[in-house]
Design a protein around this motif. Structure first.
Motif, short mmCIF file in Angstrom:
data_model
loop_
_atom_site.label_atom_id
_atom_site.label_comp_id
_atom_site.label_asym_id
_atom_site.label_seq_id
_atom_site.Cartn_x
_atom_site.Cartn_y
_atom_site.Cartn_z
N TYR A 102 38.05 14.21 -10.56
CA TYR A 102 36.68 13.73 -10.72
C TYR A 102 36.64 12.52 -11.65
O TYR A 102 35.99 11.51 -11.36
CB TYR A 102 35.81 14.87 -11.26
N GLN A 103 37.35 12.62 -12.78
CA GLN A 103 37.35 11.51 -13.74
C GLN A 103 38.01 10.27 -13.14
O GLN A 103 37.50 9.15 -13.29
CB GLN A 103 38.08 11.91 -15.02
N GLN A 127 38.24 9.46 -10.01
CA GLN A 127 37.34 8.89 -9.01
C GLN A 127 36.21 8.09 -9.66
O GLN A 127 35.88 6.98 -9.21
CB GLN A 127 36.76 9.99 -8.12
N LYS A 128 35.64 8.65 -10.72
CA LYS A 128 34.55 7.95 -11.41
C LYS A 128 35.04 6.64 -12.01
O LYS A 128 34.37 5.60 -11.90
CB LYS A 128 33.96 8.85 -12.49
N GLY A 187 28.75 5.22 -18.69
CA GLY A 187 29.41 6.27 -17.93
C GLY A 187 30.77 6.63 -18.52
O GLY A 187 30.88 7.06 -19.67
N GLU A 188 31.82 6.41 -17.74
CA GLU A 188 33.17 6.73 -18.18
C GLU A 188 33.74 5.72 -19.16
O GLU A 188 34.84 5.88 -19.66
CB GLU A 188 34.10 6.83 -16.96
N VAL A 194 35.71 4.14 -9.25
CA VAL A 194 34.45 3.57 -8.74
C VAL A 194 33.90 2.53 -9.70
O VAL A 194 33.45 1.45 -9.28
CB VAL A 194 33.42 4.69 -8.48
N ASP A 195 33.95 2.83 -11.01
CA ASP A 195 33.45 1.87 -12.00
C ASP A 195 34.24 0.56 -11.95
O ASP A 195 33.65 -0.53 -11.98
CB ASP A 195 33.53 2.48 -13.41
#
Length: 680
Positions: A208-209, A211-212, A261-262, A215-216
């Motif tokens: 999940y991390q 992927q995030k 976000g991340e 995406v960023d």
């Protein structure tokens, strides 16, 4: 020039707008309705029946136990669990739960959050995933301290803020996770657990991390490449400022996913939380003025300059706060800026709507993108203010905006390049015309030089040729007056006649020369038989020519358009030359005029059996004042005038001659029927 039609152009403008608005509203409604259930109730989240593979990662959202002004440390032996708390929604700002906190009074202080998570049996390796907490936190799970981000304190000097996403491995005991989180905030206007906290198996949390973050970085890289592209466009076309503002806007968008976000920026830099917050808010505060400048450059007639100045003036304080103020200060400017953003967005929609109404190039794409972005901005303002449960749609809206703007800009550049190509072609044709005119000017200058040289020669020769016969005539007049012998007087009068005849021929040649040089072509039908007969008639009484046989053959079955005066000039000189240079030693002399007229040209042949021309004289025969045989008195202009007249008519002349055998002149003249039609 019409650009190629696309699938989008198949829709009407209004239909396209309704289509995009329907999609946007549907996306927004779906996002709001993603999750309306709060899992945790009274500080307990029961995940006993959760299937990690099927249901995925869990949000630890809902009602958490909340203890204000308390830092409960379950790792200390004998530490009693607090009993005076309440329940608070997570994620949420704790401002509304803090006594005496308000808009202008920050929610400074410290507190403890607690939740009991009942995990499904079987999975031991779980991870807790945090984004950011305002403005530091310490985590305990099952009475053990696992991490501390920043430094939690009871007063400002003891606390140290830090914003950093983190993943913490946890192991349930008896399928339970007793999660205690200490939080303190003395640096920001809002505090508490304001982001979702995720729980799930280690592989799922890791994926999940990743992927995030991917995406960023993908979003940031996409916007960055677009920014570079339009910056290069601006460098090559500096007058197109819209490309510059669009590049700046994309650059701002490229930075935002890296500082929220991340916080992907932390993987490539070691910025502290203050620098990250400055970059985040400066970029946010710059969006309105940059987009306004971009819109003004695109549609200046729809965007009043006074409104632009007002927007820029209103945006300046926010930008200055983002640069010079602390995060605590400029965080208070967020709500007023959101109001300005909404007002500017509404006005932007009005501008683009007017542009669509006036059919400005690309206006439909601009309006579509702005409307969708406006909807996503409203969603994100409500979501980030924790008023609704949704997801961040800003990047979806921005991507749609960027795509629509890029399509519109590309279309505008396509039109610009098309116009430039047309203008370049026109310029090329103009350059070719100018080059041709320059060549014509050079040719005219050469002709003028030639004419001037000829005039100089003509003046010099004619002044001598005119003076000589005039002097002879004057002398003969004096002699005749004194002469008493009638026979002698008759001889002197004959000499005077011949002298005056030569003078008349010279004057005629000079007039023909001037007429050919200065008179424009006058096109009219020509009757060659009549012209030949007239020329022969003019030479009926030429010296010693009565015994020369005249032969004429004229065949004309077509209308022939030409300059009759110049044809007459050509025939006159050809016949005169043939009669003048006949061979007196031959018993039989002739001159033959043979003319054949076709649809396209007239071929004139004038031949004789006279004395002929020596080979060394042939190449000079058409030169001014040139005489192959000096024994014949003449001006030396006849054949020169003939040659010039033939060239004027677009024809050519060929000489065939043999010394002692005779001479033939062949003249070919084109038919100028199209020229007569143009005149009519």
């Amino acid at each position: 020039m019409e650009p190629p039609r696309t699938i989008i152009q198949a829709f009407s403008r209004e239909g396209l707008l309704r289509y995009y608005l329907l999609i946007s509203i549907t996306l927004l409604y779906s996002a709001i309705c993603i999750s309306q259930d709060k899992y945790a109730i009274k500080g307990v989240l029961d995940l006993t029946n959760r299937d990690w593979n099927k249901d995925g990662i869990a949000d630890l959202s809902g009602e958490w136990a909340f203890y204000w002004n308390t830092l409960y440390d379950p790792s200390k032996p004998g530490e009693k669990s607090p009993s005076h708390g309440t329940y608070i929604d997570v994620p949420d700002f704790w401002n509304s739960y803090v006594p005496d906190a308000g808009f202008f009074k920050p929610a400074f202080g410290f507190a403890t959050y607690r939740i009991m998570v009942i995990c499904p049996p079987g999975v031991k390796n779980l991870d807790l995933k945090f984004l950011t907490v305002a403005s530091n936190f310490k985590l305990f799970v099952n009475d053990a301290q696992l991490t501390e981000i920043g430094k939690v304190g009871r007063v400002k000097k003891e606390a140290r803020p830090d914003y950093r996403p983190v993943i913490i491995p946890v192991t349930p005991i008896n399928n339970k996770l007793d999660i205690v989180i200490q939080v303190s905030n003395f640096n920001y206007s809002a505090g508490g657990l304001w982001d979702y906290i995720k729980l799930g198996p280690h592989p799922q949390i890791q994926n999940y991390q990743i992927q995030k973050i991917a995406v960023d970085f993908f979003i940031a890289g996409s916007f960055f490449l677009i920014a570079i592209f339009y910056l290069v466009v601006f460098i090559y076309f500096p007058k197109r400022k819209a490309a510059l503002y669009f590049s700046l806007f994309c650059l701002i968008l490229a930075m935002r996913p890296l500082v929220t976000g991340e916080m992907g920026i932390l993987y490539i830099t070691n910025w502290n939380w203050r620098v990250i917050k400055h970059v985040e808010f400066i970029g946010l505060f710059l969006t309105v003025p940059v987009l306004s400048l971009f819109t003004y450059e695109l549609f200046p007639k729809e965007f009043p300059k006074k409104i632009l100045r007002l927007i820029l003036l209103a945006s300046l304080p926010f930008v200055l706060l983002g640069i010079f103020a602390t995060p605590f200060i400029f965080r208070y400017a967020l709500r007023p800026f959101q109001v300005e953003m909404l007002l500017a967005g509404i006005f932007g929609i009005y501008v683009y709507t007017m542009a669509v109404k006036r059919k400005r190039p690309g206006s439909v794409y601009f309006l579509t993108g702005v409307v969708i972005l406006f909807i996503t901005i409203i969603n994100d303002i409500l979501y980030n203010s924790l008023i609704i449960e949704s997801v961040n749609l800003i990047y979806a809206g921005l991507f749609i905006l960027i795509i629509s703007q890029a399509i519109a800009l590309s279309r505008q550049f396509f039109w610009t390049f098309s116009k430039l190509e047309i203008l370049n072609n026109q310029l090329r044709l103009m350059n070719e015309e100018l080059s041709q005119k320059n060549l014509d000017i050079v040719e005219v200058n050469d002709q003028l030089k030639k004419v001037n040289a000829e005039l100089d020669i003509l003046v010099s020769r004619t002044s001598h040729d005119l003076r000589s016969p005039l002097t002879s005539v004057v002398a003969l007049v004096h002699i005749i007056k004194k002469e008493t012998n009638e026979g002698k007087r008759h001889e002197y009068l004959e000499m005077q006649r011949r002298t005056l005849h030569r003078l008349n021929v010279l004057i005629t040649d000079i007039l023909d020369f001037a007429r050919n040089k200065r008179t424009d072509l006058l096109y009219e039908p020509a009757d060659f038989l009549e012209l030949v007969n007239s020329a022969l008639q003019d030479h009926q009484f030429s010296d010693n020519s009565s015994h020369i046989q005249r032969i004429t053959e004229v065949k004309q079955d077509f209308i022939f358009i030409t300059d009759v005066s110049r044809i007459n000039m050509i025939l006159y000189n050809l016949i005169s030359n043939a009669l003048k240079y006949h061979d007196k030693q031959k018993e039989y002399s002739f001159i033959k005029v043979d003319i054949n007229v076709s649809e396209y040209e007239a071929r004139i042949e004038v031949s004789d059996n006279g004395s002929g021309i020596a080979p060394q004289n042939v190449e000079h025969i058409f030169s001014m004042f040139y005489q192959a045989d000096k024994s014949f008195k003449g001006s030396g202009l006849g054949l020169y005038i003939l040659h010039e007249a033939v060239q004027k008519l677009g024809g050519n002349v060929v000489l065939e001659s043999a010394l002692g055998e005779g001479t033939k002149f062949i003249v070919v003249i084109p038919n100028h029927i199209p020229a007569l039609l143009d005149i009519d």
